[in-house]
Scaffold this active site. Sequence first.
Site, PDB file in Angstrom:
ATOM      1  N   ASN A  16      59.402  32.341 -20.306  1.00 43.72           N
ATOM      2  CA  ASN A  16      58.443  33.054 -21.698  1.00 43.72           C
ATOM      3  C   ASN A  16      57.321  33.680 -21.557  1.00 43.72           C
ATOM      4  O   ASN A  16      55.809  32.732 -20.824  1.00 43.72           O
ATOM      5  CB  ASN A  16      58.240  32.111 -22.998  1.00 43.72           C
ATOM      6  CG  ASN A  16      57.145  33.494 -23.399  1.00 43.72           C
ATOM      7  OD1 ASN A  16      57.191  34.403 -23.605  1.00 43.72           O
ATOM      8  ND2 ASN A  16      57.328  32.937 -24.970  1.00 43.72           N
ATOM      9  N   CYS A  48      52.710  38.287 -27.678  1.00 46.49           N
ATOM     10  CA  CYS A  48      53.887  38.669 -27.436  1.00 46.49           C
ATOM     11  C   CYS A  48      54.472  39.749 -27.328  1.00 46.49           C
ATOM     12  O   CYS A  48      55.035  40.127 -27.240  1.00 46.49           O
ATOM     13  CB  CYS A  48      55.047  37.461 -27.267  1.00 46.49           C
ATOM     14  SG  CYS A  48      54.845  35.061 -26.894  1.00 46.49           S
ATOM     15  N   HIS A  93      62.595  39.654 -26.505  1.00 44.02           N
ATOM     16  CA  HIS A  93      61.654  39.135 -25.903  1.00 44.02           C
ATOM     17  C   HIS A  93      62.435  37.564 -26.086  1.00 44.02           C
ATOM     18  O   HIS A  93      63.065  36.712 -26.859  1.00 44.02           O
ATOM     19  CB  HIS A  93      60.289  38.834 -27.514  1.00 44.02           C
ATOM     20  CG  HIS A  93      59.079  37.855 -26.419  1.00 44.02           C
ATOM     21  ND1 HIS A  93      58.928  37.896 -25.101  1.00 44.02           N
ATOM     22  CD2 HIS A  93      58.460  36.788 -27.251  1.00 44.02           C
ATOM     23  CE1 HIS A  93      57.843  37.106 -25.245  1.00 44.02           C
ATOM     24  NE2 HIS A  93      57.969  35.838 -26.722  1.00 44.02           N
TER      25      HIS A  93
HETATM   26  O1  UT7 Z   1      56.388  34.194 -27.908  1.00 42.97           O
HETATM   27  C1  UT7 Z   1      56.093  34.134 -28.594  1.00 42.97           C
HETATM   28  C2  UT7 Z   1      56.680  32.813 -29.938  1.00 42.97           C
HETATM   29  N1  UT7 Z   1      57.099  31.621 -29.624  1.00 42.97           N
HETATM   30  C3  UT7 Z   1      58.102  31.078 -30.127  1.00 42.97           C
HETATM   31  O2  UT7 Z   1      58.630  32.320 -30.751  1.00 42.97           O
HETATM   32  C4  UT7 Z   1      58.382  29.907 -29.974  1.00 42.97           C
HETATM   33  C5  UT7 Z   1      58.921  29.625 -30.933  1.00 42.97           C
HETATM   34  N2  UT7 Z   1      59.346  28.127 -31.417  1.00 42.97           N
HETATM   35  C6  UT7 Z   1      60.066  27.562 -30.165  1.00 42.97           C
HETATM   36  O3  UT7 Z   1      60.640  27.818 -29.734  1.00 42.97           O
HETATM   37  C7  UT7 Z   1      60.296  26.529 -31.016  1.00 42.97           C
HETATM   38  O4  UT7 Z   1      59.568  25.401 -31.674  1.00 42.97           O
HETATM   39  C8  UT7 Z   1      59.693  24.903 -29.347  1.00 42.97           C
HETATM   40  C9  UT7 Z   1      60.852  25.228 -28.051  1.00 42.97           C
HETATM   41  C10 UT7 Z   1      58.263  24.968 -28.824  1.00 42.97           C
HETATM   42  C11 UT7 Z   1      60.183  23.862 -30.172  1.00 42.97           C
HETATM   43  O5  UT7 Z   1      61.684  23.042 -30.487  1.00 42.97           O
HETATM   44  P1  UT7 Z   1      61.789  22.864 -31.458  1.00 42.97           P
HETATM   45  O6  UT7 Z   1      63.308  22.540 -32.098  1.00 42.97           O
HETATM   46  O7  UT7 Z   1      61.218  22.629 -32.734  1.00 42.97           O
HETATM   47  O8  UT7 Z   1      61.273  21.271 -31.754  1.00 42.97           O
HETATM   48  P2  UT7 Z   1      60.441  20.557 -32.478  1.00 42.97           P
HETATM   49  O9  UT7 Z   1      58.996  20.781 -32.352  1.00 42.97           O
HETATM   50  O10 UT7 Z   1      60.615  20.619 -34.191  1.00 42.97           O
HETATM   51  O11 UT7 Z   1      60.313  18.835 -32.346  1.00 42.97           O
HETATM   52  C12 UT7 Z   1      61.426  18.056 -32.101  1.00 42.97           C
HETATM   53  C13 UT7 Z   1      61.200  17.134 -31.085  1.00 42.97           C
HETATM   54  C14 UT7 Z   1      59.736  16.337 -31.656  1.00 42.97           C
HETATM   55  O12 UT7 Z   1      59.116  14.753 -31.754  1.00 42.97           O
HETATM   56  P3  UT7 Z   1      60.160  13.575 -32.945  1.00 42.97           P
HETATM   57  O13 UT7 Z   1      58.851  14.335 -34.034  1.00 42.97           O
HETATM   58  O14 UT7 Z   1      61.745  14.653 -33.833  1.00 42.97           O
HETATM   59  O15 UT7 Z   1      59.936  12.931 -32.629  1.00 42.97           O
HETATM   60  C15 UT7 Z   1      58.659  16.791 -31.099  1.00 42.97           C
HETATM   61  O16 UT7 Z   1      58.413  15.620 -30.846  1.00 42.97           O
HETATM   62  O17 UT7 Z   1      61.237  17.053 -30.140  1.00 42.97           O
HETATM   63  C16 UT7 Z   1      59.846  16.424 -29.551  1.00 42.97           C
HETATM   64  N3  UT7 Z   1      59.182  17.762 -28.100  1.00 42.97           N
HETATM   65  C17 UT7 Z   1      59.734  17.070 -26.850  1.00 42.97           C
HETATM   66  N4  UT7 Z   1      60.644  16.170 -26.537  1.00 42.97           N
HETATM   67  C18 UT7 Z   1      60.964  16.208 -25.353  1.00 42.97           C
HETATM   68  C19 UT7 Z   1      58.744  18.505 -28.437  1.00 42.97           C
HETATM   69  N5  UT7 Z   1      58.538  18.859 -27.007  1.00 42.97           N
HETATM   70  C20 UT7 Z   1      59.020  18.429 -26.405  1.00 42.97           C
HETATM   71  C21 UT7 Z   1      59.554  18.286 -24.851  1.00 42.97           C
HETATM   72  N6  UT7 Z   1      60.748  17.598 -24.199  1.00 42.97           N
HETATM   73  N7  UT7 Z   1      59.202  19.099 -24.294  1.00 42.97           N
END
Ligand code: UT7
Length: 331
Positions: free
Chosen positions: A286, A116, A256
Amino acid sequence: MNKITAAISAVGAYVPDFVLTNKMLESMVDTNDEWITSRTGIKERRILKDKDKGTSFLAIQAAKDLLQKKNLDPKEIDMVIMATATPDMPVAITSAYVATEIGAVNAFSFDLIAACSSFLFGMSTAARYIESGKYKKVLLIGADKMSSIIDYEDRTTCIIFGDGGGAVLFEPNEEGLGLQDEFLRTDGIGRQSLKIDAGGSILPASAETVANKQHFVFQDGQTVFKFAVSNMADVSEKIMLRNNLTNETVNWLVPHQANKRIVDATARRMKLDESKVMMNIHRYGNTTSATLPLLLSDYEKQLKKGDNLVFASFGGGFTWGSIYLKWAYNS
Ligand code: UT7
Protein backbone atom coordinates in the site's frame (compact mmCIF):
# COMPACT_ATOMS: atom_id res chain seq x y z
CA MET A 1 -17.97 24.84 -28.89
CA ASN A 2 -18.10 21.41 -27.25
CA LYS A 3 -18.16 21.12 -23.46
CA ILE A 4 -14.65 20.87 -21.96
CA THR A 5 -13.94 17.67 -20.05
CA ALA A 6 -10.75 16.87 -18.10
CA ALA A 7 -8.79 14.00 -19.61
CA ILE A 8 -5.63 12.22 -18.50
CA SER A 9 -3.11 12.68 -21.32
CA ALA A 10 0.09 11.21 -19.78
CA VAL A 11 1.30 9.04 -16.91
CA GLY A 12 4.62 8.73 -15.07
CA ALA A 13 5.85 6.64 -12.13
CA TYR A 14 8.73 5.92 -9.83
CA VAL A 15 9.47 3.32 -7.15
CA PRO A 16 12.74 3.08 -5.20
CA ASP A 17 15.13 0.20 -5.97
CA PHE A 18 15.22 -1.40 -2.53
CA VAL A 19 12.83 -4.38 -2.28
CA LEU A 20 11.55 -5.37 1.18
CA THR A 21 10.23 -8.93 0.83
CA ASN A 22 7.93 -10.90 3.13
CA LYS A 23 10.89 -13.17 3.85
CA MET A 24 12.93 -10.19 5.08
CA LEU A 25 10.04 -9.09 7.31
CA GLU A 26 10.04 -12.57 8.88
CA SER A 27 13.41 -11.73 10.40
CA MET A 28 12.21 -8.34 11.67
CA VAL A 29 8.83 -9.12 13.31
CA ASP A 30 6.78 -12.19 14.27
CA THR A 31 5.14 -12.81 10.90
CA ASN A 32 5.37 -15.11 7.91
CA ASP A 33 4.98 -15.02 4.15
CA GLU A 34 1.86 -17.22 4.23
CA TRP A 35 0.03 -14.90 6.68
CA ILE A 36 0.92 -11.73 4.77
CA THR A 37 0.07 -13.20 1.36
CA SER A 38 -3.25 -14.74 2.37
CA ARG A 39 -4.44 -11.75 4.45
CA THR A 40 -3.27 -8.92 2.17
CA GLY A 41 -1.99 -10.21 -1.19
CA ILE A 42 1.34 -8.44 -0.63
CA LYS A 43 4.62 -10.17 -1.53
CA GLU A 44 7.05 -7.25 -1.48
CA ARG A 45 7.22 -3.48 -1.24
CA ARG A 46 9.73 -0.77 -2.21
CA ILE A 47 11.51 1.34 0.39
CA LEU A 48 13.36 4.64 -0.09
CA LYS A 49 16.47 3.95 1.95
CA ASP A 50 18.29 7.28 1.50
CA LYS A 51 17.99 9.08 4.82
CA ASP A 52 18.22 12.56 3.27
CA LYS A 53 15.45 12.00 0.70
CA GLY A 54 11.77 12.61 1.39
CA THR A 55 8.48 12.25 -0.47
CA SER A 56 9.50 15.07 -2.84
CA PHE A 57 12.20 12.81 -4.29
CA LEU A 58 9.61 10.18 -5.24
CA ALA A 59 7.34 12.88 -6.69
CA ILE A 60 10.11 14.53 -8.71
CA GLN A 61 11.19 11.21 -10.25
CA ALA A 62 7.58 10.34 -11.18
CA ALA A 63 7.00 13.79 -12.68
CA LYS A 64 10.26 13.62 -14.65
CA ASP A 65 9.24 10.23 -16.02
CA LEU A 66 5.98 11.77 -17.27
CA LEU A 67 7.70 14.83 -18.76
CA GLN A 68 10.18 12.66 -20.61
CA LYS A 69 7.54 10.22 -21.94
CA LYS A 70 5.24 13.05 -23.06
CA ASN A 71 8.18 15.17 -24.29
CA LEU A 72 6.58 18.06 -22.43
CA ASP A 73 8.26 21.38 -21.61
CA PRO A 74 7.62 21.85 -17.84
CA LYS A 75 7.18 25.58 -18.44
CA GLU A 76 3.80 24.75 -20.03
CA ILE A 77 2.40 23.34 -16.77
CA ASP A 78 -0.16 25.68 -15.17
CA MET A 79 -0.47 24.00 -11.79
CA VAL A 80 0.93 21.15 -9.70
CA ILE A 81 -1.25 19.34 -7.18
CA MET A 82 0.60 17.05 -4.85
CA ALA A 83 -1.49 14.35 -3.18
CA THR A 84 0.34 13.02 -0.13
CA ALA A 85 -0.01 11.93 3.47
CA THR A 86 3.72 12.31 4.11
CA PRO A 87 4.80 15.82 3.09
CA ASP A 88 8.54 16.55 3.32
CA MET A 89 7.92 18.77 6.35
CA PRO A 90 5.12 20.72 8.02
CA VAL A 91 4.25 24.22 6.73
CA ALA A 92 6.59 24.54 3.71
CA ILE A 93 4.50 22.83 1.04
CA THR A 94 6.15 19.92 -0.77
CA SER A 95 4.50 20.73 -4.11
CA ALA A 96 6.23 24.12 -4.39
CA TYR A 97 9.63 22.48 -4.09
CA VAL A 98 8.65 19.70 -6.53
CA ALA A 99 7.32 22.20 -9.10
CA THR A 100 10.50 24.26 -8.91
CA GLU A 101 12.76 21.21 -9.14
CA ILE A 102 11.06 19.88 -12.28
CA GLY A 103 11.15 23.32 -13.94
CA ALA A 104 7.42 24.07 -13.74
CA VAL A 105 8.27 27.72 -13.21
CA ASN A 106 4.94 29.05 -14.49
CA ALA A 107 2.83 26.84 -12.25
CA PHE A 108 1.29 27.48 -8.86
CA SER A 109 0.95 24.50 -6.57
CA PHE A 110 -0.57 23.11 -3.42
CA ASP A 111 -0.57 19.92 -1.36
CA LEU A 112 -3.75 17.91 -0.90
CA ILE A 113 -4.09 15.61 2.08
CA ALA A 114 -6.89 13.03 2.25
CA ALA A 115 -5.01 9.94 3.46
CA CYS A 116 -5.33 7.03 1.01
CA SER A 117 -7.96 8.97 -0.99
CA SER A 118 -5.61 11.91 -1.63
CA PHE A 119 -5.04 11.01 -5.27
CA LEU A 120 -8.73 10.31 -5.97
CA PHE A 121 -9.78 13.63 -4.43
CA GLY A 122 -6.90 15.24 -6.37
CA MET A 123 -8.38 13.90 -9.63
CA SER A 124 -11.64 15.64 -8.79
CA THR A 125 -9.80 18.88 -7.95
CA ALA A 126 -7.62 18.81 -11.07
CA ALA A 127 -10.70 18.20 -13.22
CA ARG A 128 -12.52 21.27 -11.84
CA TYR A 129 -9.57 23.54 -12.76
CA ILE A 130 -9.45 22.12 -16.30
CA GLU A 131 -13.25 22.32 -16.74
CA SER A 132 -13.12 26.00 -15.73
CA GLY A 133 -11.33 26.64 -19.02
CA LYS A 134 -8.68 28.71 -17.27
CA TYR A 135 -6.03 26.00 -16.84
CA LYS A 136 -4.75 23.85 -19.70
CA LYS A 137 -2.18 21.59 -18.06
CA VAL A 138 -2.59 20.36 -14.49
CA LEU A 139 0.00 17.94 -13.13
CA LEU A 140 -1.37 15.71 -10.37
CA ILE A 141 1.24 13.77 -8.42
CA GLY A 142 0.55 11.11 -5.78
CA ALA A 143 3.58 10.20 -3.68
CA ASP A 144 4.26 8.86 -0.22
CA LYS A 145 7.31 7.82 1.75
CA MET A 146 5.28 5.61 4.07
CA SER A 147 8.46 4.09 5.53
CA SER A 148 9.03 7.45 7.28
CA ILE A 149 5.95 6.94 9.49
CA ILE A 150 5.98 3.17 9.99
CA ASP A 151 7.21 1.33 13.07
CA TYR A 152 9.21 -1.63 11.79
CA GLU A 153 8.64 -3.38 15.11
CA ASP A 154 4.83 -3.31 14.66
CA ARG A 155 3.79 -6.35 12.61
CA THR A 156 0.25 -5.05 12.14
CA THR A 157 1.40 -2.10 9.99
CA CYS A 158 4.95 -2.69 8.74
CA ILE A 159 3.91 -5.53 6.45
CA ILE A 160 1.38 -3.37 4.61
CA PHE A 161 2.97 -0.13 3.45
CA GLY A 162 5.55 0.79 0.82
CA ASP A 163 7.05 3.88 -0.85
CA GLY A 164 6.34 5.15 -4.35
CA GLY A 165 5.17 7.97 -6.58
CA GLY A 166 3.03 8.43 -9.67
CA ALA A 167 1.93 11.37 -11.79
CA VAL A 168 -0.76 12.13 -14.35
CA LEU A 169 -1.32 15.13 -16.60
CA PHE A 170 -4.85 16.49 -16.97
CA GLU A 171 -5.70 18.43 -20.13
CA PRO A 172 -8.93 19.74 -21.69
CA ASN A 173 -10.75 17.38 -24.04
CA GLU A 174 -13.52 18.22 -26.47
CA GLU A 175 -14.39 14.65 -27.51
CA GLY A 176 -16.23 13.91 -24.28
CA LEU A 177 -13.37 11.81 -22.88
CA GLY A 178 -11.88 12.12 -19.37
CA LEU A 179 -13.64 12.51 -16.04
CA GLN A 180 -17.37 11.77 -16.35
CA ASP A 181 -18.72 11.44 -12.81
CA GLU A 182 -17.63 11.16 -9.19
CA PHE A 183 -19.01 10.23 -5.82
CA LEU A 184 -16.71 11.30 -2.96
CA ARG A 185 -17.38 10.88 0.76
CA THR A 186 -15.83 11.50 4.20
CA ASP A 187 -16.87 10.51 7.72
CA GLY A 188 -15.11 11.65 10.90
CA ILE A 189 -16.16 8.44 12.59
CA GLY A 190 -12.84 7.06 11.32
CA ARG A 191 -10.67 9.54 13.25
CA GLN A 192 -9.51 7.03 15.86
CA SER A 193 -9.19 4.00 13.57
CA LEU A 194 -6.30 5.05 11.35
CA LYS A 195 -4.07 7.84 12.60
CA ILE A 196 -0.77 9.20 13.88
CA ASP A 197 -1.37 10.49 17.39
CA ALA A 198 1.47 13.00 17.74
CA GLY A 199 3.20 15.67 15.71
CA GLY A 200 0.04 17.64 14.93
CA SER A 201 -1.55 20.59 16.72
CA ILE A 202 -3.28 18.43 19.35
CA LEU A 203 -0.17 16.60 20.52
CA PRO A 204 3.01 18.33 19.34
CA ALA A 205 6.27 16.40 19.31
CA SER A 206 8.02 15.94 22.64
CA ALA A 207 10.54 13.53 24.16
CA GLU A 208 7.55 11.67 25.59
CA THR A 209 5.72 11.28 22.25
CA VAL A 210 8.88 9.91 20.68
CA ALA A 211 9.45 7.48 23.56
CA ASN A 212 5.81 6.34 23.28
CA LYS A 213 6.14 5.76 19.52
CA GLN A 214 3.27 8.16 18.88
CA HIS A 215 4.71 9.41 15.59
CA PHE A 216 4.03 6.11 13.85
CA VAL A 217 0.87 4.99 12.05
CA PHE A 218 -1.70 3.26 14.23
CA GLN A 219 -4.41 1.23 12.53
CA ASP A 220 -7.37 -0.67 13.97
CA GLY A 221 -7.17 -3.01 10.99
CA GLN A 222 -10.44 -4.88 11.45
CA THR A 223 -12.55 -1.72 11.79
CA VAL A 224 -10.91 -0.10 8.78
CA PHE A 225 -11.32 -3.33 6.84
CA LYS A 226 -15.07 -3.51 7.49
CA PHE A 227 -15.69 0.11 6.49
CA ALA A 228 -13.42 -0.20 3.46
CA VAL A 229 -15.09 -3.35 2.13
CA SER A 230 -18.63 -2.01 2.31
CA ASN A 231 -17.94 1.61 1.33
CA MET A 232 -15.63 0.99 -1.62
CA ALA A 233 -18.10 -1.53 -3.02
CA ASP A 234 -21.08 0.80 -2.38
CA VAL A 235 -19.64 3.81 -4.21
CA SER A 236 -18.37 1.74 -7.12
CA GLU A 237 -21.78 0.14 -7.59
CA LYS A 238 -23.44 3.56 -7.26
CA ILE A 239 -21.24 5.14 -9.94
CA MET A 240 -22.03 2.24 -12.28
CA LEU A 241 -25.80 2.53 -11.75
CA ARG A 242 -25.78 6.30 -12.10
CA ASN A 243 -23.95 6.10 -15.44
CA ASN A 244 -25.75 3.03 -16.83
CA LEU A 245 -22.50 1.08 -16.74
CA THR A 246 -22.57 -2.72 -16.62
CA ASN A 247 -19.91 -5.33 -15.97
CA GLU A 248 -19.70 -5.58 -19.78
CA THR A 249 -19.16 -1.88 -20.44
CA VAL A 250 -16.71 -1.23 -17.59
CA ASN A 251 -13.27 -2.02 -19.02
CA TRP A 252 -11.20 -1.53 -15.87
CA LEU A 253 -11.54 -1.17 -12.12
CA VAL A 254 -8.67 0.96 -10.76
CA PRO A 255 -8.85 0.28 -7.01
CA HIS A 256 -6.72 1.63 -4.18
CA GLN A 257 -4.30 -1.13 -3.21
CA ALA A 258 -4.85 -1.53 0.55
CA ASN A 259 -5.72 -5.20 0.69
CA LYS A 260 -6.44 -7.71 -2.08
CA ARG A 261 -9.48 -8.94 -0.16
CA ILE A 262 -11.00 -5.42 -0.20
CA VAL A 263 -10.38 -5.14 -3.94
CA ASP A 264 -11.88 -8.60 -4.58
CA ALA A 265 -15.01 -7.66 -2.61
CA THR A 266 -15.44 -4.48 -4.67
CA ALA A 267 -14.99 -6.37 -7.93
CA ARG A 268 -17.50 -9.02 -6.80
CA ARG A 269 -20.13 -6.35 -6.06
CA MET A 270 -19.53 -4.88 -9.54
CA LYS A 271 -19.78 -8.45 -10.95
CA LEU A 272 -16.51 -7.69 -12.69
CA ASP A 273 -14.24 -10.37 -14.11
CA GLU A 274 -10.81 -10.56 -12.44
CA SER A 275 -9.15 -9.77 -15.78
CA LYS A 276 -10.63 -6.26 -15.62
CA VAL A 277 -9.23 -5.47 -12.17
CA MET A 278 -5.93 -3.62 -12.03
CA MET A 279 -3.69 -5.08 -9.35
CA ASN A 280 -0.08 -4.57 -8.29
CA ILE A 281 -0.35 -4.82 -4.49
CA HIS A 282 1.84 -7.95 -4.59
CA ARG A 283 4.75 -5.82 -5.85
CA TYR A 284 4.36 -2.51 -4.01
CA GLY A 285 2.07 -3.02 -0.99
CA ASN A 286 0.00 0.00 0.00
CA THR A 287 1.75 3.15 -1.23
CA THR A 288 -1.14 5.38 -0.04
CA SER A 289 -1.35 8.33 -2.51
CA ALA A 290 0.66 6.53 -5.17
CA THR A 291 -1.43 3.38 -5.66
CA LEU A 292 -3.76 4.71 -8.38
CA PRO A 293 -1.13 6.36 -10.63
CA LEU A 294 1.20 3.36 -10.18
CA LEU A 295 -1.62 1.14 -11.47
CA LEU A 296 -2.17 3.44 -14.46
CA SER A 297 1.53 3.31 -15.21
CA ASP A 298 1.70 -0.48 -15.00
CA TYR A 299 -1.41 -0.96 -17.18
CA GLU A 300 -0.97 2.04 -19.52
CA LYS A 301 -0.04 -0.08 -22.56
CA GLN A 302 -3.26 -2.11 -22.23
CA LEU A 303 -5.52 0.94 -22.07
CA LYS A 304 -7.40 2.05 -25.18
CA LYS A 305 -8.98 5.36 -26.11
CA GLY A 306 -12.61 5.33 -24.96
CA ASP A 307 -12.13 2.64 -22.28
CA ASN A 308 -14.41 3.05 -19.25
CA LEU A 309 -12.39 3.16 -16.01
CA VAL A 310 -13.89 3.11 -12.52
CA PHE A 311 -11.51 4.35 -9.82
CA ALA A 312 -12.20 3.57 -6.15
CA SER A 313 -10.43 4.31 -2.89
CA PHE A 314 -10.79 4.17 0.87
CA GLY A 315 -8.57 5.72 3.55
CA GLY A 316 -8.07 7.32 6.93
CA GLY A 317 -10.48 9.93 8.18
CA PHE A 318 -12.48 8.12 6.82
CA THR A 319 -12.25 9.22 3.18
CA TRP A 320 -13.55 7.27 0.21
CA GLY A 321 -15.08 7.54 -3.20
CA SER A 322 -15.36 6.49 -6.80
CA ILE A 323 -14.66 8.22 -10.11
CA TYR A 324 -15.78 7.27 -13.61
CA LEU A 325 -13.29 8.30 -16.30
CA LYS A 326 -13.07 7.62 -20.03
CA TRP A 327 -9.49 6.94 -21.12
CA ALA A 328 -8.32 9.43 -23.74
CA TYR A 329 -5.39 7.92 -25.66
CA ASN A 330 -3.74 4.80 -27.05
CA SER A 331 -0.11 4.27 -26.01
O1 UT7 B 1 -5.27 2.12 2.91
C1 UT7 B 1 -5.91 2.65 4.02
C2 UT7 B 1 -6.99 1.78 4.51
N1 UT7 B 1 -6.48 0.60 5.13
C3 UT7 B 1 -7.05 -0.57 4.93
O2 UT7 B 1 -7.96 -0.66 4.14
C4 UT7 B 1 -6.57 -1.76 5.73
C5 UT7 B 1 -7.74 -2.54 6.25
N2 UT7 B 1 -7.37 -3.64 7.10
C6 UT7 B 1 -6.72 -4.77 6.67
O3 UT7 B 1 -6.31 -4.84 5.52
C7 UT7 B 1 -6.59 -5.92 7.60
O4 UT7 B 1 -7.38 -5.70 8.74
C8 UT7 B 1 -5.13 -6.21 8.05
C9 UT7 B 1 -4.33 -6.76 6.87
C10 UT7 B 1 -4.48 -4.98 8.59
C11 UT7 B 1 -5.14 -7.31 9.13
O5 UT7 B 1 -5.79 -8.47 8.66
P1 UT7 B 1 -6.95 -9.15 9.51
O6 UT7 B 1 -7.39 -10.32 8.77
O7 UT7 B 1 -7.99 -8.09 9.81
O8 UT7 B 1 -6.20 -9.61 10.81
P2 UT7 B 1 -6.52 -9.25 12.33
O9 UT7 B 1 -6.12 -7.85 12.64
O10 UT7 B 1 -7.93 -9.67 12.63
O11 UT7 B 1 -5.55 -10.24 13.08
C12 UT7 B 1 -5.73 -11.68 13.05
C13 UT7 B 1 -4.61 -12.32 13.84
C14 UT7 B 1 -4.38 -11.69 15.21
O12 UT7 B 1 -3.99 -12.72 16.09
P3 UT7 B 1 -5.05 -13.37 17.11
O13 UT7 B 1 -5.54 -12.24 17.96
O14 UT7 B 1 -6.14 -13.95 16.23
O15 UT7 B 1 -4.25 -14.39 17.83
C15 UT7 B 1 -3.21 -10.77 14.98
O16 UT7 B 1 -2.46 -10.55 16.16
O17 UT7 B 1 -3.38 -12.16 13.12
C16 UT7 B 1 -2.40 -11.55 13.98
N3 UT7 B 1 -1.51 -10.72 13.17
C17 UT7 B 1 -0.47 -11.21 12.50
N4 UT7 B 1 0.04 -12.46 12.40
C18 UT7 B 1 1.13 -12.63 11.61
C19 UT7 B 1 -1.61 -9.39 12.94
N5 UT7 B 1 -0.62 -9.02 12.11
C20 UT7 B 1 0.10 -10.12 11.83
C21 UT7 B 1 1.24 -10.36 11.04
N6 UT7 B 1 1.72 -11.63 10.94
N7 UT7 B 1 1.86 -9.38 10.34
